[in-house]
Design an enzyme around this catalytic site. Structure first.
Site, PDB file in Angstrom:
ATOM      1  N   SER A 133      -3.502  27.938  23.059  1.00  0.00           N
ATOM      2  CA  SER A 133      -2.078  27.837  22.726  1.00  0.00           C
ATOM      3  C   SER A 133      -1.250  29.029  23.195  1.00  0.00           C
ATOM      4  O   SER A 133      -0.023  28.937  23.268  1.00  0.00           O
ATOM      5  CB  SER A 133      -1.896  27.653  21.219  1.00  0.00           C
ATOM      6  OG  SER A 133      -2.262  28.822  20.515  1.00  0.00           O
ATOM      7  N   LYS A 164       1.088  33.487  17.307  1.00  0.00           N
ATOM      8  CA  LYS A 164       2.201  32.907  18.064  1.00  0.00           C
ATOM      9  C   LYS A 164       3.183  34.025  18.431  1.00  0.00           C
ATOM     10  O   LYS A 164       3.039  35.168  18.017  1.00  0.00           O
ATOM     11  CB  LYS A 164       2.935  31.833  17.241  1.00  0.00           C
ATOM     12  CG  LYS A 164       2.081  30.673  16.752  1.00  0.00           C
ATOM     13  CD  LYS A 164       1.549  29.811  17.870  1.00  0.00           C
ATOM     14  CE  LYS A 164       0.675  28.677  17.345  1.00  0.00           C
ATOM     15  NZ  LYS A 164       0.004  27.931  18.430  1.00  0.00           N
TER      16      LYS A 164
END
Length: 263
Positions: free
Chosen positions: A81, A150
């Site tokens: 990701s 993230k």
């Protein structure tokens, strides 16, 4: 009058003859030094080695515990990701003084504890004693199966919108060019959104947008896709393994340089 038995140096001889000066001196010096048969023994080389090794190990464990609890902690990357910034298997170090001491900024790559619903609900297996020991000294992270990594796109109060006419994300009305960290050939987002970040929360997105289940897709989870600041473990600042990927992680400051504070 009958003399009573005398104590002290002469008592061992049961007479009044004083001990020779040399013997008295020796006795006093010996007492001052605390000499005794037990204290006079020397430790063997193995005992000395064992004692010093124990001190070193205990000191290292204490320092490691203090460092990983308050200052820095190691993490590994299990998914795609965050490619191409982070690859699967990368080991990185997180600065845990953020956000406790330093401020979080747009563009920072942060590790945070799942606020609820971001990760699979499958319960993690009970860690082994060996794994618990590695967690204790900081080699493995605590809550390793509960962390997410993230990039910060929106701070509290920011309006984050996608997309403008060029397909870019905008923050507080300023479109940003995210090509410095987005995965090669990946669009900023394939889904449109228009959100205002609540107080004490963050809007977070992965660099590999097409394969990142981030704030865009957790509207039904706890917090509505926004992550509480107090769930942030720290800011990732360096990749330490493998050695051919050893590098400092940029916060993407230039990408957000033109973004103004929320009105």
């Amino acid at each position: 009058m009958t003399d009573q038995p005398r104590s002290g140096a002469g008592s061992a001889n049961d007479d009044d003859t004083p001990a020779p000066a040399s013997e008295a001196t020796t006795s006093v010096v010996g007492a001052a030094r605390g000499d005794s048969p037990r204290r006079g023994r020397k430790r063997g080389p193995f005992a000395t080695f064992l004692r010093e090794t124990t001190i070193v190990v205990v000191t290292a464990l204490v320092l490691s515990f203090v460092i990983k609890t308050f200052f820095a902690q190691a993490f590994f990357i299990p998914s795609v990701s965050m490619q191409d910034t982070l690859d699967v298997g990368d080991r990185l170090v997180v600065n845990k003084l953020v956000p406790a001491v330093s401020d979080i900024e747009r563009g920072d790559v942060v590790v945070f504890v799942d606020p609820g619903g971001w990760l699979r609900d499958t319960p993690a297996p009970e860690p082994t004693v060996w794994r618990q020991a590695l967690i204790f000294v900081g080699i493995l992270p605590q809550h390793a199966d509960e962390h997410v990594i993230k990039r910060v796109i929106g701070l509290p109060g920011d309006q984050v919108v996608c997309c403008d006419e060029q397909g870019r994300v905008s923050v507080n009305g300023e479109s940003i060019d995210e090509t410095p960290y987005l995965a090669t050939g990946v669009a900023p987002s394939q889904d449109e959104f228009d959100v205002v970040v609540p107080a004490e929360h963050l809007w977070l997105m992965g660099d590999n947008r097409a394969q990142s289940a981030d704030s865009r897709y957790h509207g039904g989870a706890a917090g509505g896709g926004f992550v509480p600041v107090d769930q942030v473990t720290g800011r990732a600042f360096v990749i330490v393994w493998p050695l051919d990927r050893l590098t400092w992680l940029s916060g993407g400051e230039d990408v957000f340089a033109g973004v103004s504070d929320p009105a």
